[in-house]
Design an enzyme around this catalytic site. Sequence first.
Site, PDB file in Angstrom:
ATOM      1  N   ASN A  49       0.885  -1.169   0.000  1.00 22.96           N
ATOM      2  CA  ASN A  49       0.000   0.000   0.000  1.00 22.96           C
ATOM      3  C   ASN A  49       0.922   1.218   0.000  1.00 22.96           C
ATOM      4  O   ASN A  49       1.506   1.561   1.026  1.00 22.96           O
ATOM      5  CB  ASN A  49      -0.895  -0.017   1.242  1.00 22.96           C
ATOM      6  CG  ASN A  49      -1.754   1.231   1.332  1.00 22.96           C
ATOM      7  OD1 ASN A  49      -1.774   2.052   0.412  1.00 22.96           O
ATOM      8  ND2 ASN A  49      -2.451   1.386   2.445  1.00 22.96           N
ATOM      9  N   GLU A  80      -5.312  -4.719  10.440  1.00 25.37           N
ATOM     10  CA  GLU A  80      -4.237  -3.761  10.674  1.00 25.37           C
ATOM     11  C   GLU A  80      -4.534  -2.975  11.953  1.00 25.37           C
ATOM     12  O   GLU A  80      -5.334  -2.035  11.934  1.00 25.37           O
ATOM     13  CB  GLU A  80      -4.137  -2.762   9.515  1.00 25.37           C
ATOM     14  CG  GLU A  80      -3.846  -3.389   8.176  1.00 25.37           C
ATOM     15  CD  GLU A  80      -3.264  -2.365   7.204  1.00 25.37           C
ATOM     16  OE1 GLU A  80      -2.142  -2.598   6.734  1.00 25.37           O
ATOM     17  OE2 GLU A  80      -3.909  -1.342   6.944  1.00 25.37           O
ATOM     18  N   SER A  94       3.605  -2.087  10.306  1.00 20.96           N
ATOM     19  CA  SER A  94       5.058  -2.159  10.531  1.00 20.96           C
ATOM     20  C   SER A  94       5.636  -3.534  10.184  1.00 20.96           C
ATOM     21  O   SER A  94       6.587  -3.998  10.829  1.00 20.96           O
ATOM     22  CB  SER A  94       5.416  -1.763  11.971  1.00 20.96           C
ATOM     23  OG  SER A  94       5.049  -0.420  12.201  1.00 20.96           O
ATOM     24  N   LYS A 114       0.176   4.219  -0.297  1.00 22.83           N
ATOM     25  CA  LYS A 114      -0.466   5.407   0.291  1.00 22.83           C
ATOM     26  C   LYS A 114      -0.223   6.613  -0.612  1.00 22.83           C
ATOM     27  O   LYS A 114      -0.215   6.476  -1.825  1.00 22.83           O
ATOM     28  CB  LYS A 114       0.012   5.604   1.736  1.00 22.83           C
ATOM     29  CG  LYS A 114      -0.165   4.323   2.567  1.00 22.83           C
ATOM     30  CD  LYS A 114       0.021   4.509   4.031  1.00 22.83           C
ATOM     31  CE  LYS A 114      -0.193   3.181   4.749  1.00 22.83           C
ATOM     32  NZ  LYS A 114      -0.101   3.246   6.181  1.00 22.83           N
ATOM     33  N   GLU A 122      -6.884   4.692   7.787  1.00 22.27           N
ATOM     34  CA  GLU A 122      -6.639   6.118   7.468  1.00 22.27           C
ATOM     35  C   GLU A 122      -7.843   6.726   6.760  1.00 22.27           C
ATOM     36  O   GLU A 122      -8.158   7.898   6.941  1.00 22.27           O
ATOM     37  CB  GLU A 122      -5.348   6.242   6.635  1.00 22.27           C
ATOM     38  CG  GLU A 122      -4.124   5.995   7.517  1.00 22.27           C
ATOM     39  CD  GLU A 122      -2.918   5.413   6.804  1.00 22.27           C
ATOM     40  OE1 GLU A 122      -2.858   5.465   5.560  1.00 22.27           O
ATOM     41  OE2 GLU A 122      -2.021   4.909   7.507  1.00 22.27           O
ATOM     42  N   GLY A 129       2.761   2.290  10.675  1.00 22.67           N
ATOM     43  CA  GLY A 129       3.736   3.367  10.504  1.00 22.67           C
ATOM     44  C   GLY A 129       4.446   3.764  11.781  1.00 22.67           C
ATOM     45  O   GLY A 129       5.124   4.788  11.824  1.00 22.67           O
ATOM     46  N   HIS A 178      -9.464   1.125   4.768  1.00 14.85           N
ATOM     47  CA  HIS A 178      -8.208   1.351   5.496  1.00 14.85           C
ATOM     48  C   HIS A 178      -8.482   2.304   6.659  1.00 14.85           C
ATOM     49  O   HIS A 178      -9.271   3.239   6.530  1.00 14.85           O
ATOM     50  CB  HIS A 178      -7.145   1.922   4.554  1.00 14.85           C
ATOM     51  CG  HIS A 178      -5.778   1.877   5.161  1.00 14.85           C
ATOM     52  ND1 HIS A 178      -5.370   2.788   6.098  1.00 14.85           N
ATOM     53  CD2 HIS A 178      -4.750   1.007   5.001  1.00 14.85           C
ATOM     54  CE1 HIS A 178      -4.143   2.475   6.490  1.00 14.85           C
ATOM     55  NE2 HIS A 178      -3.743   1.405   5.839  1.00 14.85           N
TER      56      HIS A 178
HETATM   57  P1  13P Z   1       3.175   0.332   7.576  1.00 15.37           P
HETATM   58  O1  13P Z   1       3.657  -0.972   7.002  1.00 15.37           O
HETATM   59  O2  13P Z   1       3.941   1.516   7.057  1.00 15.37           O
HETATM   60  O3  13P Z   1       3.089   0.280   9.071  1.00 15.37           O
HETATM   61  O4  13P Z   1       1.681   0.544   7.042  1.00 15.37           O
HETATM   62  C1  13P Z   1       0.775  -0.488   7.143  1.00 15.37           C
HETATM   63  C2  13P Z   1      -0.425  -0.127   6.379  1.00 15.37           C
HETATM   64  O5  13P Z   1      -1.176   0.750   6.768  1.00 15.37           O
HETATM   65  C3  13P Z   1      -0.683  -0.827   5.108  1.00 15.37           C
HETATM   66  O6  13P Z   1      -1.959  -0.582   4.657  1.00 15.37           O
END
Ligand code: 13P
Length: 252
Positions: free
Chosen positions: A9, A169, A215, A11, A99, A175, A97
Site C-alpha cells: 500500500n 491492521e 510495521s 499510500k 486512514e 507506521g 483502510h
Molecule cells: P506500515 O507498514 O507503514 O506500518 O503501514 C501499514 C499499512 O497501513 C498498510 O496498509
Amino acid sequence: MRKKIVAGNWKCNTTVKEGVELAKSVNELVLSQGAKDVVVVLGTPFTHLTSVADAVDATRVNVASQNCAAEAKGAFTGEVSVSMVKSTGATYVILGHSERREYYHETSETLNKKLALTLEQELTPIYCCGEALSIREAGTQNQFVKQQLDETIFLLPAEQLLKIVIAYEPIWAIGTGVTASTQQAQDMLAFIRGLIASKYSSEVAEEISILYGGSCSPANANELFSQPDIDGGLIGGASLKAADFLSIINAY
Ligand code: 13P
C-alpha cells in the site's frame, strides 16, 4: 485453498514517474527471484494505476487502487469509480483502510456501497479492519473488530465473502515501527477465521486469505507469516523499497 498474498500500500507517496520505476523494479525482482506461490499486489495512487498496470507482468504482479467511489458514476466531482479503476488494468481495491475511516470519515454504510460496486465489477476487495490503541488497551479489540466485520462483509452471502481478502491492521502498529507481536497478530486472525467458521462454515473460513498489516518488514515478516492463520501482509512503508518488498514476498 487460502492464497498467500503480499500487498503493498503505497499510500500518498511517489510521483507517477517514481511509481513506475518502483513497479518496474518490483516486477523484475518478482519475476527473477520471487516466490511463485505468493500473489503480489501493488496498491498505488489512482494517478499511477494505468502506467503501473502497463509496466508490470499482469500474470505475476497485480495492481490495486487504495479506494474507490461509493457511486457507480455521475456528478461526484473528484471521485474515481470502480469501473474507472477496472479500466486501468487494476484488479484489486483496498477498502476500509483505517486512514480512510479516520481522516475521511468512512462509515460501514459507505464501505458497504463500495464493497458492492467492487464485487459487481469483479475486482477483489482487500477489506481492512483493526482497532485503535485505546481499544487494545481496554482489551476490547475482538468485539471492536467483530463489529466492523458484522456491519460490513459479514452481511454478504458466502459466495461474495469468498471473493474478499481481509486485512487486519491494528492502528497502533501502522507506521509506528511497533508491530503487533506475532502472537497478537495470530490470535486476532484466528479469531476472525473462527467468526467466519461460525457465521458461514469452516470450509468458507479455510478458503479466505487473511493478512496482517502494521510495521511489517523484512525483519519480522518471516515470523509473522509462519503463523497458521496469517496468509500474508499488507505492507506500507516497506513496500516503497523494491528490495525490502521482495524480502517480505520471500519471507514464507
Ligand atoms: P506500515 O507498514 O507503514 O506500518 O503501514 C501499514 C499499512 O497501513 C498498510 O496498509
